[in-house]
Design a protein around this motif. Structure first.
Motif, PDB file in Angstrom:
ATOM      1  N   GLU A 187       0.825  -1.209   0.000  1.00 29.68           N
ATOM      2  CA  GLU A 187       0.000   0.000   0.000  1.00 29.68           C
ATOM      3  C   GLU A 187       0.862   1.265   0.000  1.00 29.68           C
ATOM      4  OE1 GLU A 187      -3.634   2.111   2.502  1.00 29.68           O
ATOM      5  OE2 GLU A 187      -3.329  -0.054   2.619  1.00 29.68           O
ATOM      6  N   GLY A 188       1.942   1.241   0.758  1.00 30.85           N
ATOM      7  CA  GLY A 188       2.841   2.395   0.789  1.00 30.85           C
ATOM      8  C   GLY A 188       3.458   2.671  -0.574  1.00 30.85           C
ATOM      9  N   HIS A 189       3.850   1.612  -1.273  1.00 30.49           N
ATOM     10  CA  HIS A 189       4.420   1.788  -2.613  1.00 30.49           C
ATOM     11  C   HIS A 189       3.364   2.316  -3.580  1.00 30.49           C
ATOM     12  CE1 HIS A 189       8.284   0.144  -1.600  1.00 30.49           C
ATOM     13  NE2 HIS A 189       7.789  -1.026  -1.235  1.00 30.49           N
ATOM     14  N   MET A 190       2.127   1.878  -3.418  1.00 25.98           N
ATOM     15  CA  MET A 190       1.050   2.381  -4.273  1.00 25.98           C
ATOM     16  C   MET A 190       0.847   3.882  -4.053  1.00 25.98           C
ATOM     17  SD  MET A 190      -1.550  -0.815  -3.724  1.00 25.98           S
ATOM     18  CE  MET A 190      -2.993   0.092  -4.243  1.00 25.98           C
ATOM     19  N   GLU A 191       0.833   4.284  -2.794  1.00 26.00           N
ATOM     20  CA  GLU A 191       0.641   5.707  -2.469  1.00 26.00           C
ATOM     21  C   GLU A 191       1.740   6.581  -3.075  1.00 26.00           C
ATOM     22  OE1 GLU A 191       0.495   5.806   1.766  1.00 26.00           O
ATOM     23  OE2 GLU A 191      -1.685   5.566   1.847  1.00 26.00           O
ATOM     24  N   THR A 223      -4.313   4.225  -3.994  1.00 25.94           N
ATOM     25  CA  THR A 223      -5.056   3.472  -2.992  1.00 25.94           C
ATOM     26  C   THR A 223      -6.511   3.929  -3.013  1.00 25.94           C
ATOM     27  OG1 THR A 223      -4.661   5.088  -1.239  1.00 25.94           O
ATOM     28  CG2 THR A 223      -3.003   3.352  -1.531  1.00 25.94           C
ATOM     29  N   LEU A 224      -7.356   3.164  -2.354  1.00 25.05           N
ATOM     30  CA  LEU A 224      -8.767   3.534  -2.248  1.00 25.05           C
ATOM     31  C   LEU A 224      -8.908   4.890  -1.569  1.00 25.05           C
ATOM     32  CD1 LEU A 224     -11.663   2.133  -2.741  1.00 25.05           C
ATOM     33  CD2 LEU A 224     -11.633   1.804  -0.268  1.00 25.05           C
ATOM     34  N   ASP A 225      -8.145   5.090  -0.496  1.00 27.94           N
ATOM     35  CA  ASP A 225      -8.224   6.362   0.231  1.00 27.94           C
ATOM     36  C   ASP A 225      -7.804   7.540  -0.633  1.00 27.94           C
ATOM     37  OD1 ASP A 225      -9.182   5.128   2.446  1.00 27.94           O
ATOM     38  OD2 ASP A 225      -7.451   5.523   3.736  1.00 27.94           O
ATOM     39  N   GLN A 226      -6.766   7.369  -1.446  1.00 27.94           N
ATOM     40  CA  GLN A 226      -6.335   8.456  -2.308  1.00 27.94           C
ATOM     41  C   GLN A 226      -7.435   8.868  -3.285  1.00 27.94           C
ATOM     42  OE1 GLN A 226      -2.627   6.656  -3.756  1.00 27.94           O
ATOM     43  NE2 GLN A 226      -1.480   8.393  -2.896  1.00 27.94           N
ATOM     44  N   HIS A 227      -8.158   7.887  -3.815  1.00 24.88           N
ATOM     45  CA  HIS A 227      -9.238   8.218  -4.747  1.00 24.88           C
ATOM     46  C   HIS A 227     -10.416   8.855  -4.006  1.00 24.88           C
ATOM     47  CE1 HIS A 227     -11.716   6.957  -8.529  1.00 24.88           C
ATOM     48  NE2 HIS A 227     -11.475   8.251  -8.470  1.00 24.88           N
ATOM     49  N   LEU A 228     -10.715   8.363  -2.803  1.00 22.39           N
ATOM     50  CA  LEU A 228     -11.781   8.976  -2.008  1.00 22.39           C
ATOM     51  C   LEU A 228     -11.453  10.437  -1.694  1.00 22.39           C
ATOM     52  CD1 LEU A 228     -12.568   6.070   0.496  1.00 22.39           C
ATOM     53  CD2 LEU A 228     -14.131   6.983  -1.239  1.00 22.39           C
ATOM     54  N   SER A 255      -9.558   2.547   6.060  1.00 26.22           N
ATOM     55  CA  SER A 255      -8.621   3.180   6.977  1.00 26.22           C
ATOM     56  C   SER A 255      -9.342   3.824   8.155  1.00 26.22           C
ATOM     57  CB  SER A 255      -7.800   4.234   6.231  1.00 26.22           C
ATOM     58  OG  SER A 255      -7.039   5.007   7.120  1.00 26.22           O
ATOM     59  N   MET A 256      -8.730   3.763   9.322  1.00 26.79           N
ATOM     60  CA  MET A 256      -9.294   4.402  10.508  1.00 26.79           C
ATOM     61  C   MET A 256      -8.954   5.890  10.559  1.00 26.79           C
ATOM     62  SD  MET A 256     -10.908   1.968  11.993  1.00 26.79           S
ATOM     63  CE  MET A 256     -11.240   2.650  13.621  1.00 26.79           C
ATOM     64  N   ASP A 257      -8.008   6.331   9.727  1.00 28.44           N
ATOM     65  CA  ASP A 257      -7.573   7.722   9.818  1.00 28.44           C
ATOM     66  C   ASP A 257      -7.800   8.493   8.525  1.00 28.44           C
ATOM     67  OD1 ASP A 257      -5.675   6.401   8.350  1.00 28.44           O
ATOM     68  OD2 ASP A 257      -3.956   7.332   9.337  1.00 28.44           O
ATOM     69  N   LEU A 258      -8.863   8.146   7.799  1.00 30.87           N
ATOM     70  CA  LEU A 258      -9.168   8.869   6.572  1.00 30.87           C
ATOM     71  C   LEU A 258      -9.424  10.345   6.857  1.00 30.87           C
ATOM     72  CD1 LEU A 258      -9.809   8.840   3.498  1.00 30.87           C
ATOM     73  CD2 LEU A 258     -12.194   8.491   4.126  1.00 30.87           C
ATOM     74  N   GLU A 259     -10.130  10.631   7.941  1.00 30.79           N
ATOM     75  CA  GLU A 259     -10.446  12.028   8.267  1.00 30.79           C
ATOM     76  C   GLU A 259      -9.167  12.843   8.492  1.00 30.79           C
ATOM     77  OE1 GLU A 259     -13.894  14.422  10.707  1.00 30.79           O
ATOM     78  OE2 GLU A 259     -13.484  12.318  11.168  1.00 30.79           O
ATOM     79  N   ARG A 260      -8.158  12.212   9.131  1.00 33.64           N
ATOM     80  CA  ARG A 260      -6.884  12.894   9.329  1.00 33.64           C
ATOM     81  C   ARG A 260      -6.187  13.148   7.998  1.00 33.64           C
ATOM     82  NH1 ARG A 260      -1.847  11.631   9.126  1.00 33.64           N
ATOM     83  NH2 ARG A 260      -2.284   9.420   8.800  1.00 33.64           N
ATOM     84  N   LYS A 261      -6.268  12.177   7.084  1.00 34.83           N
ATOM     85  CA  LYS A 261      -5.677  12.349   5.768  1.00 34.83           C
ATOM     86  C   LYS A 261      -6.367  13.484   5.010  1.00 34.83           C
ATOM     87  CE  LYS A 261      -4.414   7.458   5.145  1.00 34.83           C
ATOM     88  NZ  LYS A 261      -4.681   6.238   4.331  1.00 34.83           N
ATOM     89  N   LEU A 262      -7.691  13.587   5.164  1.00 34.47           N
ATOM     90  CA  LEU A 262      -8.425  14.654   4.508  1.00 34.47           C
ATOM     91  C   LEU A 262      -8.004  16.014   5.045  1.00 34.47           C
ATOM     92  CD1 LEU A 262     -11.974  13.033   4.339  1.00 34.47           C
ATOM     93  CD2 LEU A 262     -10.680  13.860   2.378  1.00 34.47           C
ATOM     94  N   MET A 263      -7.828  16.103   6.357  1.00 30.34           N
ATOM     95  CA  MET A 263      -7.410  17.362   6.971  1.00 30.34           C
ATOM     96  C   MET A 263      -6.007  17.746   6.504  1.00 30.34           C
ATOM     97  SD  MET A 263      -8.825  16.826  10.857  1.00 30.34           S
ATOM     98  CE  MET A 263      -7.965  18.283  11.435  1.00 30.34           C
TER      99      MET A 263
END
Length: 356
Positions: free
Chosen positions: A306-310, A320-325, A345-353
């Motif tokens: 997943e890290g390499h994908m990001e 990743t799914l989160d990156q597209h979201l 992911s449990m920290d999607l909201e943090r990634k968004l911020m």
């Protein structure tokens, strides 16, 4: 219920572009539209009604329900050209039928809001391309769009093995042969072995259901063919684990090495409601078989994928799914609540911020 009413219900479903029709006893027909189940205002169905519907579908293929049979998957078409993928099953002693509407039009990547990189992925000279995701999230539609791209742009001999055949193709630049399990062939694995003698460039396997089909698909990819297929998994890592897990422990290391050598890409797809609730958007995780990803698979370092994908989004168009979201949220297309519901992911909201 009679044949005329049954056909009228299906015509309405097809013309209104719902995704599914449900027939179950003690309930009226249900429709699924825009991801939501909609209860029709028709009368409740009796067990005689659902048995009549099941027999209408079975007789379409000159089949009968066997006494010990519990479920049956097939297709159904109307004189108008409307087509459906059908699941017939027993529930509480009666029949239940769920019919998936197959769109008449095979969408382009642009029509379906799919990234152009899929066109690059599907033109690999050989190897294995997997489209994954839960049932009803667009795997078959995505595969059909990829095959359309090939058909319009390349002179390939393409063989599809499906259960049942969903989208019907007319050969354009490519020659497309479509075979249905149970009608044209006995099984995915036997059809795959036969396909190798049919001068294929591309083989599309509707679903990898068992070890025999997986083994035959790996062998076809290893011998210089491009193989497309689907799995009911939710991401690249779970897909790799599922494939390897079909083999006994003493063979898994060898399979991991084989997979590393031939895996072109995994495309994991989920559907999400847009912000206005008017239409559904695809959310994709895309992993490509770069040298780094190959090493991770070969050495069992799947937790690093997943890290390499990001980090490879700009260079290799992985995501990743989160990156597209996050991208869809930044484009003001989806709500943060929908994004969080779909994220692993449990920290999607943090990634968004962080991105804001």
């Amino acid at each position: 219920m009679d044949a005329k009413i049954f056909v009228q219900i299906l015509e309405i479903a097809f013309n209104k572009k719902v995704s599914d029709v449900h027939f179950e006893t003690e309930n009226p027909p249900f429709f699924r539209g825009k991801g939501q189940i909609i209860r029709s205002k028709l009368p409740n169905l009796t067990s005689e009604d659902t048995e009549f519907i099941a027999n209408q579908i079975l007789s379409h293929h000159n089949r009968r329900w066997e006494a010990d049979q519990k479920e049956f998957d097939t297709s159904f078409s109307l004189p108008s050209g409307a087509r459906f993928r059908v699941s017939i099953f027993r529930q509480r002693g009666s029949f239940g039928i769920i019919m998936r509407v197959i769109p008449a039009y095979i969408g382009t990547f642009e029509d379906l809001r799919l990234p152009p990189v899929l066109g690059e992925i599907v033109t690999a000279p050989n190897g294995l391309v997997l489209v994954t995701g839960p049932t009803g999230n667009g795997k078959s539609t995505t595969l059909a769009s990829m095959l359309r791209h090939i058909n319009e742009n390349f002179s390939y001999n393409c063989i599809t093995i499906e259960d049942p055949i969903e989208f019907l193709f007319s050969s354009d630049k490519s020659c497309i042969i479509q075979r249905e399990v149970g009608i044209d062939t006995d099984s995915f694995s036997s059809a795959l072995k036969a396909a190798l003698r049919m001068d294929p460039d591309l083989i599309m396997v509707g679903e990898m259901r068992d070890k025999e089909t997986i083994e035959a698909s790996l062998m076809a990819a290893e011998t210089g063919h491009l193989v497309l297929s689907t799995l009911h998994t939710q991401g690249a890592v779970s897909t790799i684990n599922r494939l390897i897990g079909h083999f006994p422990p003493d063979a898994q290391e060898i399979v991991r090495h084989r997979l590393a050598d031939i895996l072109v890409a995994t495309i994991s797809i989920r559907l999400i409601m847009n912000k206005t609730g008017e239409f559904i958007l695809p959310v994709l995780e895309i992993m490509r078989g770069t040298t780094t990803i190959q090493s991770c698979i070969r050495e069992g370092r799947l937790d690093e994928i997943e890290g390499h994908m990001e980090n490879s989004r700009s260079q290799y168009h992985m995501q990743t799914l989160d990156q597209h979201l996050i991208q869809l949220h930044e484009q003001d297309l989806i709500t943060i609540e929908e994004a969080k519901r779909l994220s692993h992911s449990m920290d999607l909201e943090r990634k968004l911020m962080f991105t804001n």
